[in-house]
Structures are given as structure tokens and as C-alpha cells.
Design an enzyme around this catalytic site. Structure first.
Site, PDB file in Angstrom:
ATOM      1  CG  ASP A   1      -1.959  -1.035   1.239  1.00 16.26           C
ATOM      2  OD1 ASP A   1      -3.129  -0.699   1.021  1.00 16.26           O
ATOM      3  OD2 ASP A   1      -1.597  -2.214   1.442  1.00 16.26           O
ATOM      4  CE  LYS A   2       1.243   8.063  -3.008  1.00 19.31           C
ATOM      5  NZ  LYS A   2       0.867   8.844  -4.221  1.00 19.31           N
TER       6      LYS A   2
END
Length: 418
Positions: free
Chosen positions: A78-79
Site C-alpha cells: 500500500d501507498k
């Protein structure tokens, strides 16, 4: 989660919010390959914040002046989170090269460990991921933690519906699966129009105007109005403008526009449509019993191989022990339907959308077509707990690779989770 319509737990749910800060969402890879300290490759155990895995990999390759192709990782993280994972740099034999890696300073990425390894790291070489996620904005934190623990205990017994999360479809502009639908319908003009045009209220006014200009047939005006965030739309529309100067736009023109996109993005469209239909199949199959064998089920083991020639009782035992799982189809040209009422349900999904398996060939752009496959309709969650804190409920759990933590939180919170 798009087209996900069924819960397997029956508690009311705790509500709340997640990702108020990136630091509230922690992901740690459970590696399959652990470097042993010797070998020609350099492994880096990184912690990153607010960046994609690919962004960090590209930065490392740039600063080492090497090809991106020498970089390997097991999965995209995930960012909008703090994440930890291994990244591998192939063929860094000398001690000088090792020190170069140790001394790198990459934006919002800390190198927690740098060691040598014998083998290169490939995509998919991980067992799963550990999550630590803080749910905030709760009325009663102590009571919410109790409910969350009840839900998590039940999920550890039954498994979690294996829905694809919003990352698969895009948000706020959720159109990836619609482009895929147009491709499956063999309508290239519609596919391109859905991507470039099709303005939506949750976009900036500038972007909406650019998309509306495209829908009105004003290609040059549309290009001039496009903002910085419309990088891929610009790639496509430049191809269309070039072709329009030769005469009327044709299927070949729209094909050229789609080919202007990076190949991974081109492939994502049909995959997203498959995922959309898969979520519906999972919703329907979960209604029949998430941890129950039904005559006609196609069952796979943890190596994703079909389990054959078992009695219903043997299948049921395997499912209850998480040694095997009922599946749903990622629809494609060659994917088999289940038998009995499960297969009838799967066939009805395609009938309701007025498509067939053969349509996934995408004749006008066959490289974007798909044979399809069977995918587990549930996944396992383990080491799960919910702890009350001053700020909210801290949910901790581990899940299989390729599955979405938001599917677990959806059951805990009983609301759509992004």
C-alpha cells in the site's frame, strides 16, 4: 468493495474510519525467501511511508545507475501506509557495491537491514502479510473492541470472503472495470471513451471539462484542458488526434490509443472486469455457506491445484481445516463452471450481463483477452486480535498473499472500506 454484497458475520459492526493518517495502517510482508547472508544479490528490508513499492524501486535503480530489471520484490504494498518488505538487487558482487546500497538515501524509505542472498526475489514469493490497523472515530472504544474480537474469532473459523478491494478498480474515479466491460463487448470506441471522456462529479472541474470536450468530439480542446493528473488520457488522445488528421476515426484508431498506454495498464482493464464479476460470484456463493462444501463445487488446495475424487465428507473436512477451499470463477474463455446449483449460479451471472465466456477472447485486441481461472472464494486470517487504545481499536491479523485486509475490516466495521 465494488459488487460485494454479502457479509459472513452477523454482529452489527463497529463503524469508524481508517487511514486517518498513513501511520494508522501498517503492513509487514511475511516472506517466503529469507536471505542467508551470502550470495551475489543484495536484499534490503525496507520501511516506507506514503510511497508505492514501484516508486521506491525506481529511485533505488536510478541512484545506483542500474536497470530497473535488476530489481525484484515479492508484492506491491500500500501507498497510504507504513509498510515493510524485502527488495532484492541482483548481481551486486563486490563489497563496494554492497556499501553503495547501504549508503543510499531514498525519500521516505528507511533501510532497516541490508544482507546478501543467493537467489533473486520474484513476484509472489511471500506467504502473506501482517497488518496492524487503527480504527478511529468510535462511540465506545471498549465495547467496539469486544465486538471486533467476536468478529475476528468467527472469521478465523470460517474464513473471509475473498473480495477484490477498491485498489483493483480505482477510486475515486472507478472506471477501470467499465473499460474492461467495453473490451469484452468488443467495443473499442466505447472503451476509449469510457477512459478519456465520461466526466464524474468527484473530479476537479478542469478534468470534467476536458472529459466533456472529448465526449463532444472536440479532441484538441480536450487535450488543452487536461491537467497534470491526466497523463494516460493525454497519451491516448494524442494518438486519436494524429489519426483524425488522416480521416475518420476507426477501430484501428481506438486500438492505437489503447496501445499508447503502458502494457500493465492495458491488461488491467479486463482483469478489473473479471474481478467485478468475481465479487458478485463470491457474494452469491457465500450466501450458500462460506465454509461448506456444496455438490458441484470446484475445490482447490493451498497450492491452487484442483482437489479431485473426494467424498463430500472428505471435501468438507479439508475445507474446515483450511487445507482446501471452494472456488469462484475469474471468468474467461477456458475457465470451467462448477456443477449443480453453484455452476447454475455462475452461468446466470454471465447471462445477466448478456455476455459469454467466449467474449473474453476480445477478438479485436486478443492480447488483452483472458482464459480465466478458478480462485478461492475465501481466505484464511490468523493471529487476529482487537485491542482498545486511547485513539480507537487496533486490529491486528495476518492473511494470505493476494488477499485484501479491507475485506477483514469490512466484516468488523460493517461498512464499505477503502
Amino acid at each position: 468493495m465494488l459488487n460485494a454484497n454479502t457479509y459472513v458475520t452477523h454482529q452489527k459492526g463497529i463503524g469508524g474510519t481508517i487511514r486517518n493518517r498513513y501511520e494508522d495502517f501498517y503492513v509487514e510482508e511475511i516472506p517466503e525467501v529469507i536471505p542467508d547472508g551470502e550470495g551475489p544479490n543484495v536484499y534490503v528490508w525496507i520501511e516506507k511511508l506514503g510511497r508505492t513499492t514501484l516508486d521506491v524501486v525506481l529511485d533505488i535503480a536510478r541512484d545506483l545507475h542500474i536497470s530497473r530489471k535488476r530489481m525484484g520484490f515479492a508484492g506491491m504494498k500500500d501507498k497510504k501506509a507504513i509498510t515493510r518488505q524485502w527488495i532484492c538487487i541482483a548481481n551486486m558482487d563486490s563489497e563496494e557495491q554492497f556499501r553503495q546500497v547501504e549508503n543510499l538515501d531514498i525519500y521516505k524509505a528507511d533501510f532497516l537491514k541490508v544482507v546478501r542472498g543467493r537467489k533473486k526475489l520474484r513476484m509472489g514469493q511471500l506467504k502473506g502479510n501482517k497488518f496492524r490497523i487503527l480504527v478511529k472515530d468510535l462511540d465506545d472504544i471498549e465495547a467496539s473492541a469486544e465486538v471486533a474480537n467476536d468478529v475476528l474469532r468467527e472469521l478465523e473459523t470460517t474464513g473471509v470472503p475473498n473480495y477484490f478491494g477498491w485498489q483493483r478498480f480505482g477510486k475515486p474515479r472507478t472506471i477501470t472495470h467499465l473499460v474492461g466491460e467495453a473490451l469484452v463487448e468488443n467495443d473499442l470506441e466505447k472503451a476509449v471513451g469510457t477512459y478519456i471522456g465520461n466526466p464524474q462529479d468527484d473530479e476537479s472541474e478542469e478534468n470534467q471539462m476536458a472529459r466533456q470536450a472529448y465526449d463532444d468530439g472536440n479532441l484538441e480542446e480536450s487535450l488543452n484542458l487536461m491537467g497534470k493528473g491526466m497523463r494516460y488520457e493525454k497519451m491516448m488522445i494524442k494518438e486519436l488526434i494524429r489519426d483524425s488528421k488522416k480521416g475518420e476515426l476507426t477501430d484501428k484508431s481506438y486500438m492505437n490509443a489503447l496501445h499508447a498506454l503502458p502494457k500493465p495498464l492495458q491488461r488491467m482493464f479486463v482483469h478489473a472486469y473479471q474481478s467485478y464479476l468475481f465479487n458478485e460470484a463470491v457474494s452469491n456463493r457465500v450466501d450458500m455457506g462460506i465454509n461448506k462444501y456444496i455438490e458441484g463445487d470446484i475445490v482447490i488446495d493451498n497450492e491452487e491445484k484442483i482437489v479431485r475424487d473426494k467424498t463430500p465428507e472428505e471435501y468438507q473436512e479439508l475445507i474446515e481445516n483450511f487445507e482446501a477451499h471452494p472456488t469462484c470463477p475469474l471468468f474467461g474463455t477456458k475457465v470451467p463452471f462448477a456443477g449443480g446449483e453453484v455452476g447454475e449460479m455462475e452461468e446466470n451471472i454471465l447471462k445477466n450481463y448478456n455476455i459469454t465466456k467466449e467474449d473474453f477472447e476480445v477478438p479485436k485486441m486478443p492480447r488483452l483477452g483472458s482464459h480465466g481461472l478458478r480462485r478461492s472464494m475465501r481466505f484464511q486470517v490468523w493471529d487476529a486480535s482487537a485491542i482498545p487504545t486511547d485513539e480507537g481499536v487496533l486490529c491486528e491479523f495476518s492473511i494470505n498473499k493476494g488477499s485484501y485486509a479491507t475485506a477483514v475490516l469490512r466484516e468488523v466495521m460493517k461498512k464499505d472500506v477503502v
